[in-house]
Structure formats: C-alpha cells, structure tokens
Scaffold this motif. Structure first.
Motif, PDB file in Angstrom:
ATOM      1  N   GLU A  78      57.016  48.645 -12.736  1.00 16.38           N
ATOM      2  CA  GLU A  78      56.010  47.674 -12.299  1.00 16.38           C
ATOM      3  C   GLU A  78      54.611  48.287 -12.313  1.00 16.38           C
ATOM      4  O   GLU A  78      54.401  49.395 -11.813  1.00 16.38           O
ATOM      5  CB  GLU A  78      56.343  47.163 -10.903  1.00 16.38           C
ATOM      6  N   VAL A  79      53.675  47.543 -12.867  1.00 16.20           N
ATOM      7  CA  VAL A  79      52.264  47.914 -12.862  1.00 16.20           C
ATOM      8  C   VAL A  79      51.527  47.170 -11.747  1.00 16.20           C
ATOM      9  O   VAL A  79      50.682  47.722 -11.055  1.00 16.20           O
ATOM     10  CB  VAL A  79      51.619  47.615 -14.232  1.00 16.20           C
TER      11      VAL A  79
ATOM     12  N   LEU B 126      54.344  39.111 -12.623  1.00 14.44           N
ATOM     13  CA  LEU B 126      54.661  40.537 -12.646  1.00 14.44           C
ATOM     14  C   LEU B 126      54.169  41.148 -13.945  1.00 14.44           C
ATOM     15  O   LEU B 126      54.442  40.630 -15.033  1.00 14.44           O
ATOM     16  CB  LEU B 126      56.166  40.761 -12.531  1.00 14.44           C
ATOM     17  N   LEU B 127      53.445  42.254 -13.822  1.00 13.05           N
ATOM     18  CA  LEU B 127      53.003  43.026 -14.979  1.00 13.05           C
ATOM     19  C   LEU B 127      53.832  44.307 -14.999  1.00 13.05           C
ATOM     20  O   LEU B 127      53.830  45.068 -14.023  1.00 13.05           O
ATOM     21  CB  LEU B 127      51.513  43.347 -14.872  1.00 13.05           C
TER      22      LEU B 127
ATOM     23  N   THR C  33      53.773  46.349 -22.826  1.00 10.12           N
ATOM     24  CA  THR C  33      53.530  45.607 -21.588  1.00 10.12           C
ATOM     25  C   THR C  33      54.266  44.277 -21.590  1.00 10.12           C
ATOM     26  O   THR C  33      54.239  43.547 -22.579  1.00 10.12           O
ATOM     27  CB  THR C  33      52.029  45.362 -21.398  1.00 10.12           C
ATOM     28  N   LEU C  34      54.899  43.975 -20.457  1.00 16.16           N
ATOM     29  CA  LEU C  34      55.583  42.703 -20.244  1.00 16.16           C
ATOM     30  C   LEU C  34      54.889  41.959 -19.116  1.00 16.16           C
ATOM     31  O   LEU C  34      54.623  42.531 -18.056  1.00 16.16           O
ATOM     32  CB  LEU C  34      57.048  42.949 -19.860  1.00 16.16           C
TER      33      LEU C  34
ATOM     34  N   LEU D 114      63.315  39.935  -8.943  1.00 13.61           N
ATOM     35  CA  LEU D 114      63.033  39.890 -10.376  1.00 13.61           C
ATOM     36  C   LEU D 114      62.484  41.228 -10.854  1.00 13.61           C
ATOM     37  O   LEU D 114      62.858  41.718 -11.928  1.00 13.61           O
ATOM     38  CB  LEU D 114      62.041  38.762 -10.663  1.00 13.61           C
ATOM     39  N   ALA D 115      61.618  41.848 -10.049  1.00 14.69           N
ATOM     40  CA  ALA D 115      61.094  43.168 -10.410  1.00 14.69           C
ATOM     41  C   ALA D 115      62.218  44.193 -10.485  1.00 14.69           C
ATOM     42  O   ALA D 115      62.220  45.074 -11.355  1.00 14.69           O
ATOM     43  CB  ALA D 115      60.038  43.607  -9.403  1.00 14.69           C
ATOM     44  N   GLY D 116      63.204  44.084  -9.576  1.00 13.24           N
ATOM     45  CA  GLY D 116      64.327  45.012  -9.590  1.00 13.24           C
ATOM     46  C   GLY D 116      65.171  44.885 -10.844  1.00 13.24           C
ATOM     47  O   GLY D 116      65.585  45.892 -11.438  1.00 13.24           O
ATOM     48  N   LEU D 117      65.432  43.655 -11.288  1.00 15.86           N
ATOM     49  CA  LEU D 117      66.198  43.455 -12.517  1.00 15.86           C
ATOM     50  C   LEU D 117      65.446  44.001 -13.725  1.00 15.86           C
ATOM     51  O   LEU D 117      66.050  44.601 -14.618  1.00 15.86           O
ATOM     52  CB  LEU D 117      66.496  41.969 -12.711  1.00 15.86           C
TER      53      LEU D 117
END
Length: 225
Positions: free
Chosen positions: A188-189, A207-208, A146-147, A177-180
């Motif tokens: 994405e969670v 973002l999780l 998890t990030l 940022l989610a796309g990168l």
C-alpha cells in the motif's frame, strides 16, 4: 467473448443492457468529484515518475475515465467485458484503444504494464474470486508498477452485498481489500475515503498500491491464471 464463466456473462449482459443510458449519465461525472480527480492525478503522477509505459483501465465501461487518464499524460487503453460498452467507447474516443476482455484473464505478457486502474470494476466479483483478480493485476504489472482501486467501502461492516442498479455488487472494508492485494504481491502507498455526496448511498474507498519485485512467490502459493 466465448467460454465466459456464468458470473462474467451475467455481468456483461447486464451492462450491455444499460450501456447507452450509463454512458449518458456518467460521462461527465468526474466534473463534480474533486477528491476522485485528485486520486487519479496522484496515480498518474506516480506512474509518470516511474518512467513512461502502458497503463490499462480494467473495466473501462464507455471510456470516459480512460480518456481522463490520457488527458493526464498516460499511455492508456481500456478493457471491458461488455461488447456494447466497448463499442460506445470506441465511438466516443476513436483515438484510444479499447478491447473486450476479462480482468482475470488478460491477453498480456507478464510485466507488460506500468499501471492498472480498477475503478469500481471488481465490485461485482464474488468475494471468493477477488484474490484471482489481484493475482492477474500483479502478473501484468512490471515490478514497481502502480495499481489504483476504486470501490464502495463497507463502513465498519464485513464484505456486504447490495442491490447495485446494474447487477449485484459488494462493499468492502478498506483493510480487507488492502490485505488481499498485499497477499497478491502489492504494497500500500496510500488510501482515501470520502463520504457519500448527495444522491450517493455509500462511502467511497480508494487504494493506491505498488507491485512488488516479482510474481514467482505469488504463483508458488498456488495462485493460477
């Protein structure tokens, strides 16, 4: 650290210069941020549910967030570019491990970690360099790891530089940022946006993300450490 890129050295020097004041100002900042604490708790629960394993806070500063993650039941250590910040963290939390290091060149084996927290720590990276950071985060995370990203959100604008009080930083659109991160092998969670509180200038983004099954496909696209 020797051989740092000039942008890394500038960031380290800037934080070295304000480290003591920074630690004093932000040591108890989470106490007034219930939504931020909720995101961190969700991260910790997600990591624990996947089994025990090491977690790294990358860009840990004086260590208060690393200590908070420890209190949430995680096996956590901190990494930061600033030697002065790391010295303060070791002094304040002698039971925890802290290392001087760069987030885009970690001295960790592939798949070593179960969790990574980057809490407002990629904000100083020039936008062209951010994909390299995400590739490194993916490399050190085990499949399913998890990030958690914390950042300043751009509120409908493209990536935007601003005059951060320490050194130049960037606000990011959450979808960008989610796309990168997705291109680096993350799914994405969930996400959380909160409006600025009194004394804050910008919306905050969180973002999780979950690491995919491997890093081979990422490296095949030409990503390098």
């Amino acid at each position: 650290m020797t051989g740092l890129p000039s942008s890394h050295r500038a960031t380290a020097d800037a934080y070295d210069a304000v480290a003591v004041l920074y630690a004093e100002l932000f040591r108890d900042a989470l106490d007034a941020l219930p939504l931020d604490r909720a995101v961190l708790a969700a991260f910790a629960e997600t990591v624990r549910a996947a089994g025990s394993g090491p977690v790294a806070e990358l860009g840990c500063g004086p260590g208060f967030l690393t200590a908070h993650l420890r209190d949430l039941g995680l096996d956590v250590f901190g990494v930061d570019l600033s030697p002065v910040m790391i010295g303060l963290a070791r002094e304040a939390y002698p039971d925890l491990r802290f290392e001087v290091g760069s987030m885009d060149a970690l001295e960790l084996a592939d798949g070593r970690l179960h969790g990574v927290v980057s809490w407002y720590s990629v904000i100083h990276a020039p936008p062209r360099d951010v994909p390299r950071y995400f590739t490194e985060f993916r490399r050190v995370l085990a499949p399913g790891g998890t990030l958690l990203l914390g950042f300043f959100e751009s509120e409908g604008e493209p990536v935007t530089a601003f005059d951060h009080k320490v050194t130049t930083a960037y606000r990011w659109p959450v979808d960008g940022l989610a796309g990168l991160a997705g291109e680096a092998g993350f799914t994405e969670v969930g996400r959380m946006l909160r409006e600025p509180l009194e004394g804050e200038r910008f919306r905050r983004g969180h973002l999780l993300m979950r690491a995919g099954s491997g890093v081979t496909e990422v490296r095949a696209k030409g990503a390098t450490r």
